[in-house]
Design a protein around this motif. Structure first.
Motif, PDB file in Angstrom:
ATOM      1  N   ALA A  90       0.837  -1.201   0.000  1.00  0.00           N
ATOM      2  CA  ALA A  90       0.000   0.000   0.000  1.00  0.00           C
ATOM      3  C   ALA A  90       0.873   1.253   0.000  1.00  0.00           C
ATOM      4  CB  ALA A  90      -0.919  -0.002   1.220  1.00  0.00           C
ATOM      5  N   ILE A  91       1.960   1.213   0.757  1.00  0.00           N
ATOM      6  CA  ILE A  91       2.881   2.357   0.790  1.00  0.00           C
ATOM      7  C   ILE A  91       3.569   2.529  -0.556  1.00  0.00           C
ATOM      8  CG2 ILE A  91       5.033   3.195   1.830  1.00  0.00           C
ATOM      9  CD1 ILE A  91       4.108   1.816   4.443  1.00  0.00           C
ATOM     10  N   ASP A  92       3.926   1.420  -1.174  1.00  0.00           N
ATOM     11  CA  ASP A  92       4.555   1.465  -2.494  1.00  0.00           C
ATOM     12  C   ASP A  92       3.599   2.087  -3.509  1.00  0.00           C
ATOM     13  OD1 ASP A  92       6.495   0.874  -4.519  1.00  0.00           O
ATOM     14  OD2 ASP A  92       5.324  -0.896  -5.063  1.00  0.00           O
ATOM     15  N   TYR A  93       2.314   1.742  -3.391  1.00  0.00           N
ATOM     16  CA  TYR A  93       1.300   2.232  -4.334  1.00  0.00           C
ATOM     17  C   TYR A  93       0.909   3.678  -4.036  1.00  0.00           C
ATOM     18  CZ  TYR A  93      -3.196   2.661  -6.721  1.00  0.00           C
ATOM     19  OH  TYR A  93      -4.237   3.084  -7.512  1.00  0.00           O
ATOM     20  N   ASN A  94       0.723   4.001  -2.748  1.00  0.00           N
ATOM     21  CA  ASN A  94       0.266   5.344  -2.397  1.00  0.00           C
ATOM     22  C   ASN A  94       0.794   5.738  -1.017  1.00  0.00           C
ATOM     23  OD1 ASN A  94      -1.033   7.780  -2.283  1.00  0.00           O
ATOM     24  ND2 ASN A  94      -3.084   6.951  -1.992  1.00  0.00           N
TER      25      ASN A  94
ATOM     26  N   LYS B   7       1.874   9.505   4.369  1.00  0.00           N
ATOM     27  CA  LYS B   7       2.739  10.595   4.828  1.00  0.00           C
ATOM     28  C   LYS B   7       1.935  11.850   5.129  1.00  0.00           C
ATOM     29  CE  LYS B   7       7.394   9.557   3.278  1.00  0.00           C
ATOM     30  NZ  LYS B   7       8.572  10.032   2.539  1.00  0.00           N
ATOM     31  N   GLU B   8       0.925  12.096   4.338  1.00  0.00           N
ATOM     32  CA  GLU B   8       0.075  13.260   4.567  1.00  0.00           C
ATOM     33  C   GLU B   8      -0.645  13.133   5.917  1.00  0.00           C
ATOM     34  OE1 GLU B   8      -3.768  15.473   2.494  1.00  0.00           O
ATOM     35  OE2 GLU B   8      -2.438  14.235   1.269  1.00  0.00           O
ATOM     36  N   ILE B   9      -1.101  11.920   6.220  1.00  0.00           N
ATOM     37  CA  ILE B   9      -1.762  11.673   7.507  1.00  0.00           C
ATOM     38  C   ILE B   9      -0.778  11.896   8.649  1.00  0.00           C
ATOM     39  CG2 ILE B   9      -2.785   9.886   8.976  1.00  0.00           C
ATOM     40  CD1 ILE B   9      -3.883   8.617   6.354  1.00  0.00           C
ATOM     41  N   LEU B  10       0.408  11.309   8.534  1.00  0.00           N
ATOM     42  CA  LEU B  10       1.404  11.385   9.604  1.00  0.00           C
ATOM     43  C   LEU B  10       1.932  12.801   9.808  1.00  0.00           C
ATOM     44  CD1 LEU B  10       3.488   8.169   8.785  1.00  0.00           C
ATOM     45  CD2 LEU B  10       1.801   8.442  10.607  1.00  0.00           C
TER      46      LEU B  10
ATOM     47  N   ASP C  27       9.932   1.420  16.923  1.00  0.00           N
ATOM     48  CA  ASP C  27      10.105  -0.005  17.175  1.00  0.00           C
ATOM     49  C   ASP C  27      11.210  -0.512  16.260  1.00  0.00           C
ATOM     50  OD1 ASP C  27       9.489  -2.446  18.447  1.00  0.00           O
ATOM     51  OD2 ASP C  27       8.200  -3.050  16.794  1.00  0.00           O
ATOM     52  N   VAL C  28      11.363  -1.799  16.196  1.00  0.00           N
ATOM     53  CA  VAL C  28      12.404  -2.400  15.362  1.00  0.00           C
ATOM     54  C   VAL C  28      12.222  -2.006  13.898  1.00  0.00           C
ATOM     55  CG1 VAL C  28      13.423  -4.573  14.595  1.00  0.00           C
ATOM     56  CG2 VAL C  28      12.574  -4.350  16.934  1.00  0.00           C
ATOM     57  N   LYS C  29      13.325  -1.628  13.264  1.00  0.00           N
ATOM     58  CA  LYS C  29      13.315  -1.297  11.841  1.00  0.00           C
ATOM     59  C   LYS C  29      14.376  -2.113  11.117  1.00  0.00           C
ATOM     60  CE  LYS C  29      11.748   3.529  11.989  1.00  0.00           C
ATOM     61  NZ  LYS C  29      12.041   4.899  11.511  1.00  0.00           N
ATOM     62  N   LEU C  30      14.118  -2.374   9.858  1.00  0.00           N
ATOM     63  CA  LEU C  30      15.120  -3.028   9.029  1.00  0.00           C
ATOM     64  C   LEU C  30      16.282  -2.070   8.775  1.00  0.00           C
ATOM     65  CD1 LEU C  30      12.847  -4.712   6.332  1.00  0.00           C
ATOM     66  CD2 LEU C  30      13.926  -5.826   8.299  1.00  0.00           C
ATOM     67  N   THR C  31      17.476  -2.614   8.651  1.00  0.00           N
ATOM     68  CA  THR C  31      18.629  -1.789   8.326  1.00  0.00           C
ATOM     69  C   THR C  31      18.604  -1.390   6.861  1.00  0.00           C
ATOM     70  OG1 THR C  31      19.932  -2.938  10.008  1.00  0.00           O
ATOM     71  CG2 THR C  31      21.151  -1.669   8.363  1.00  0.00           C
ATOM     72  N   ASN C  32      18.198  -2.331   6.024  1.00  0.00           N
ATOM     73  CA  ASN C  32      18.112  -2.096   4.584  1.00  0.00           C
ATOM     74  C   ASN C  32      16.670  -2.204   4.116  1.00  0.00           C
ATOM     75  OD1 ASN C  32      21.000  -1.835   4.073  1.00  0.00           O
ATOM     76  ND2 ASN C  32      21.110  -4.019   4.574  1.00  0.00           N
ATOM     77  N   ALA C  33      16.467  -2.006   2.843  1.00  0.00           N
ATOM     78  CA  ALA C  33      15.126  -2.099   2.273  1.00  0.00           C
ATOM     79  C   ALA C  33      14.586  -3.515   2.393  1.00  0.00           C
ATOM     80  CB  ALA C  33      15.154  -1.680   0.803  1.00  0.00           C
ATOM     81  N   PRO C  34      13.285  -3.668   2.636  1.00  0.00           N
ATOM     82  CA  PRO C  34      12.708  -5.019   2.664  1.00  0.00           C
ATOM     83  C   PRO C  34      12.794  -5.664   1.284  1.00  0.00           C
ATOM     84  CG  PRO C  34      10.988  -3.351   2.745  1.00  0.00           C
ATOM     85  CD  PRO C  34      12.287  -2.628   2.891  1.00  0.00           C
TER      86      PRO C  34
ATOM     87  N   HIS D 207      13.907   3.850  -2.745  1.00  0.00           N
ATOM     88  CA  HIS D 207      12.464   4.069  -2.815  1.00  0.00           C
ATOM     89  C   HIS D 207      12.109   5.383  -2.110  1.00  0.00           C
ATOM     90  CE1 HIS D 207       8.142   3.470  -2.328  1.00  0.00           C
ATOM     91  NE2 HIS D 207       8.234   2.410  -3.138  1.00  0.00           N
ATOM     92  N   PRO D 208      11.215   6.187  -2.689  1.00  0.00           N
ATOM     93  CA  PRO D 208      10.871   7.480  -2.070  1.00  0.00           C
ATOM     94  C   PRO D 208      10.256   7.372  -0.673  1.00  0.00           C
ATOM     95  CG  PRO D 208       9.370   6.945  -3.880  1.00  0.00           C
ATOM     96  CD  PRO D 208      10.509   5.985  -3.962  1.00  0.00           C
ATOM     97  N   HIS D 209       9.742   6.184  -0.332  1.00  0.00           N
ATOM     98  CA  HIS D 209       9.144   6.008   0.997  1.00  0.00           C
ATOM     99  C   HIS D 209       9.892   4.957   1.815  1.00  0.00           C
ATOM    100  CE1 HIS D 209       6.045   8.483  -0.639  1.00  0.00           C
ATOM    101  NE2 HIS D 209       5.583   7.548  -1.446  1.00  0.00           N
ATOM    102  N   ILE D 210      11.211   4.862   1.575  1.00  0.00           N
ATOM    103  CA  ILE D 210      12.003   3.847   2.251  1.00  0.00           C
ATOM    104  C   ILE D 210      11.950   4.009   3.772  1.00  0.00           C
ATOM    105  CG2 ILE D 210      14.146   5.178   2.084  1.00  0.00           C
ATOM    106  CD1 ILE D 210      13.711   1.331   1.904  1.00  0.00           C
TER     107      ILE D 210
END
Length: 217
Positions: free
Chosen positions: A125-129, A134-137, A152-159, A166-169
């Protein structure tokens, strides 16, 4: 709702966090729990008025167990130091969580470390829109209420399947998509507490709808 009785019970429970004390005070626990359920029923009805897509969640279905899950957290005490419940609790989606504890309370919502399938759906969903999320946040009132996504826990690299460019990485690397607002327990005694609960629910609603649409479509 007799919140004073609820807090007094929790204080005594934490001083005597064992099954023997709970068994001896089972009548008091049921009195407090039943009172909380009635209050949740009232909030359930009030939230249904402000949200035409609200999922009916009676207090008995929304309330959480007071026992800690010792299988996964063996070092925790037997009983929690708060009462918690989920409202607008549509199956397999993120609910609106209400917690009332001895020192603090909390309103929260979203999805805490969702399973791989639902996590992938959110990332798709983030990839699509992702701009919508981001507008909500980034909405001023949303940031003032919740601060931002729960850390919380985040990936070090892209999933897998996504690029580090990616613009929303920054969003895609998250494993948890949830927000929370804490407040001092004293606020539950305010005449405006229920109005505040409803206002926070409404502020969070676009965020929860975005996520819930992602995991159900």
């Amino acid at each position: 709702m007799n919140f004073k009785n609820q807090i007094n019970f929790l204080k005594q429970l934490q001083k005597n966090n064992n099954k023997e004390w709970m068994d001896a005070n089972r009548k008091w626990y049921k009195e407090v729990r039943d009172d909380f359920i009635v209050w949740l029923d009232q909030m359930n009805a009030k939230l249904a008025v402000v949200d035409d897509e609200y999922y009916d969640t009676p207090g008995k279905k929304g309330i959480n167990r007071i026992n800690n899950n010792l299988m996964f957290h063996p070092n925790r005490p037997i009983y929690k130091d708060h009462f918690g419940a989920g409202l607008d609790k549509r199956p397999k989606t993120g609910d609106f969580y209400v917690e009332i504890g001895i020192e603090r309370g909390m309103f929260a919502g979203g999805l805490w470390r969702p399973d791989p399938k639902r996590l992938r759906s959110i990332r798709d969903a983030i990839d699509y829109n992702g701009e919508e999320l981001k507008e909500i946040l980034n909405k001023k009132s949303f940031k003032e209420t919740f601060g931002g996504l729960h850390e919380d826990v985040k990936l070090t690299n892209a999933p897998k399947g996504f690029s580090n460019n990616h613009p929303h990485i920054d969003l895609l690397r998250n494993k948890t998509f949830a927000v929370a607002m804490e407040f001092p327990t004293q606020e539950i005694f305010s005449d405006n507490f229920e109005k505040k609960l409803i206002a926070v629910y409404q502020e969070m609603l676009p965020f929860r709808r975005y996520l819930n649409k992602a995991v159900t479509v």
